[in-house]
Design a protein around this motif. Structure first.
Motif, mmCIF file in Angstrom:
data_model
loop_
_atom_site.group_PDB
_atom_site.id
_atom_site.type_symbol
_atom_site.label_atom_id
_atom_site.label_comp_id
_atom_site.label_asym_id
_atom_site.label_seq_id
_atom_site.Cartn_x
_atom_site.Cartn_y
_atom_site.Cartn_z
ATOM 1 N N GLN A 180 6.552 3.154 1.953
ATOM 2 C CA GLN A 180 5.826 2.323 2.920
ATOM 3 C C GLN A 180 6.791 1.384 3.626
ATOM 4 N N ASN A 181 6.593 1.155 4.915
ATOM 5 C CA ASN A 181 7.645 0.526 5.734
ATOM 6 C C ASN A 181 7.956 -0.921 5.381
ATOM 7 N N CYS A 182 7.124 -1.554 4.562
ATOM 8 C CA CYS A 182 7.356 -2.953 4.174
ATOM 9 C C CYS A 182 7.913 -3.096 2.757
ATOM 10 N N VAL B 187 0.837 -1.198 0.000
ATOM 11 C CA VAL B 187 0.000 0.000 0.000
ATOM 12 C C VAL B 187 0.877 1.256 0.000
ATOM 13 N N PRO B 188 0.638 2.215 -0.893
ATOM 14 C CA PRO B 188 1.407 3.468 -0.856
ATOM 15 C C PRO B 188 1.216 4.169 0.490
ATOM 16 N N ASP B 189 2.289 4.762 0.994
ATOM 17 C CA ASP B 189 2.216 5.413 2.299
ATOM 18 C C ASP B 189 3.312 6.461 2.386
ATOM 19 N N LEU B 190 3.212 7.315 3.402
ATOM 20 C CA LEU B 190 4.287 8.223 3.750
ATOM 21 C C LEU B 190 5.280 7.494 4.651
ATOM 22 N N PRO B 191 6.494 8.003 4.801
ATOM 23 C CA PRO B 191 7.468 7.342 5.677
ATOM 24 C C PRO B 191 6.961 7.180 7.099
ATOM 25 N N TYR B 192 7.383 6.105 7.744
ATOM 26 C CA TYR B 192 6.951 5.792 9.113
ATOM 27 C C TYR B 192 7.553 6.754 10.134
ATOM 28 N N ARG C 78 8.657 11.844 7.733
ATOM 29 C CA ARG C 78 7.321 12.060 7.172
ATOM 30 C C ARG C 78 6.990 13.547 7.093
ATOM 31 N N ASP C 79 7.291 14.293 8.146
ATOM 32 C CA ASP C 79 7.025 15.732 8.134
ATOM 33 C C ASP C 79 7.799 16.432 7.027
#
Length: 338
Positions: free
Chosen positions: A142-144, A117-122, A127-128
């Motif tokens: 994404q963290n995976c 799943v696309p995501d911002l950094p953990y 992320r900020d």
């Protein structure tokens, strides 16, 4: 293989968790974190248990070292930083993104073939920075992503289809399930979908600790030992530069540890001593000090664990309390010291 016969799958039931940490403010127990803890000796016997260590539960990302072992057994040729990233819940730092790209490049594949799943950094700082720069969620961030890139590479090497590599019936996921059962010594209770989209297998907390001990005690050069060595030698690739799991592996010689969402942590030493923790409400503020206390009960020098005692509770900007493991985890506690 560790056993020709597997124990039955753990029972699917409401876990009977027990108090594992107290929230102390001004000398009074303000709150209680419930959970379960198991400590294994070097002989594999249970030395301490709190709560329900035999109920079926989802280990979340704490299962990633097992998934990495399965991929190495299936021919994944990675070592070092890239193998550590394969077992990572990474922070989304540039080195993590570059590592995931490198795995894809070795396979001749692209980011577009990832199915996580696309995501911002953990990591919140990273992320900020992404948000300030106007960068959008991505599959690499994404963290995976390291795990997913390695999954694709493993499929390519074995001639397995790429588009459906996350299907529980896919040969890759069947191979992973077999290794999860092999290392935990028990059959899988349920299969669901993890946050990243990969199949997630339900085992017991006891089984997770046993599996991690088997990884750390494996003979040099085996897939298990390769994964353990990679994660310990490149702890920041398995997590992030500011993460507690990386700091814990740096602090305790030979320790392999992995966290998971919803308050899960597992850790093992090269002689087979191991601990596993599940915080029922998923609180990180309890996960870290409880895991550290469990390691102390397993025989790790408490002096090496001092920085993992938990962050202080503040009142008016000043420390007024703490999150403290229960007396069963720290028998030296005295009520007067609250």
């Amino acid at each position: 293989m560790y056993s020709s016969s597997l124990a039955d799958a753990p029972l699917v039931r409401e876990p009977v968790h027990a108090p594992v940490a107290h929230l102390i403010r001004g000398g009074i127990v303000e709150g209680i974190h419930y959970g379960s803890v198991v400590v294994l000796g070097a002989d594999g016997e249970v030395q301490l248990q709190l709560g329900d260590i035999e109920a079926a539960f989802y280990p979340r990302s704490a299962v990633k070292p097992l998934q990495a072992v399965a991929m190495v057994r299936a021919g994944l040729p990675l070592d070092g930083e890239l193998l550590s990233l394969t077992a990572a819940s990474h922070s989304g730092e540039e080195r993590h993104l570059a590592g995931s790209r490198r795995i894809l490049e070795l396979a001749g594949l692209t980011e577009g073939q990832l199915r996580n799943v696309p995501d911002l950094p953990y990591d919140p700082v990273v992320r900020d920075a992404w948000v300030r720069e106007g960068r959008m969620p991505s599959r690499l961030a994404q963290n995976c992503s390291g795990k997913h890139a390695a999954m694709l590479y493993t499929c390519l090497l074995n001639g397995w289809s790429l588009e459906d590599y996350l299907d529980p019936g896919h040969p890759l996921q069947q191979a992973i399930a077999e290794i999860v059962e092999d290392l935990t010594g028990q059959r899988i209770a349920r299969v669901t979908v993890d946050g990243c989209g990969a199949p997630l297998f339900s085992v017991s907390l006891h089984g997770l600790a046993r599996a991690t001990a088997r990884i750390t005690t494996a003979a040099p050069g085996t897939p298990e030992a390769r994964v353990a060595d990679a994660m310990r030698e490149h702890a920041e690739m398995a997590s992030g530069s500011g993460r507690d799991v990386a700091a814990l592996m740096r602090a305790v010689p030979g320790l392999l540890t992995k966290d998971g969402f919803e308050g899960v942590q597992v850790a093992a030493l090269p002689d087979g001593r191991a601990v596993a923790v599940k915080i029922s409400d998923g609180a990180n503020r309890a996960r870290v000090p409880v895991a550290a206390a469990a390691l102390a009960r397993a025989g790790v020098d408490p002096g090496l664990l001092a920085e993992f005692a938990g962050e202080p509770l503040l009142g008016g900007g000043e420390p007024v309390g703490c999150v403290r493991p229960v007396r069963a985890l720290d028998p030296l506690l005295a009520t007067a010291d609250m």
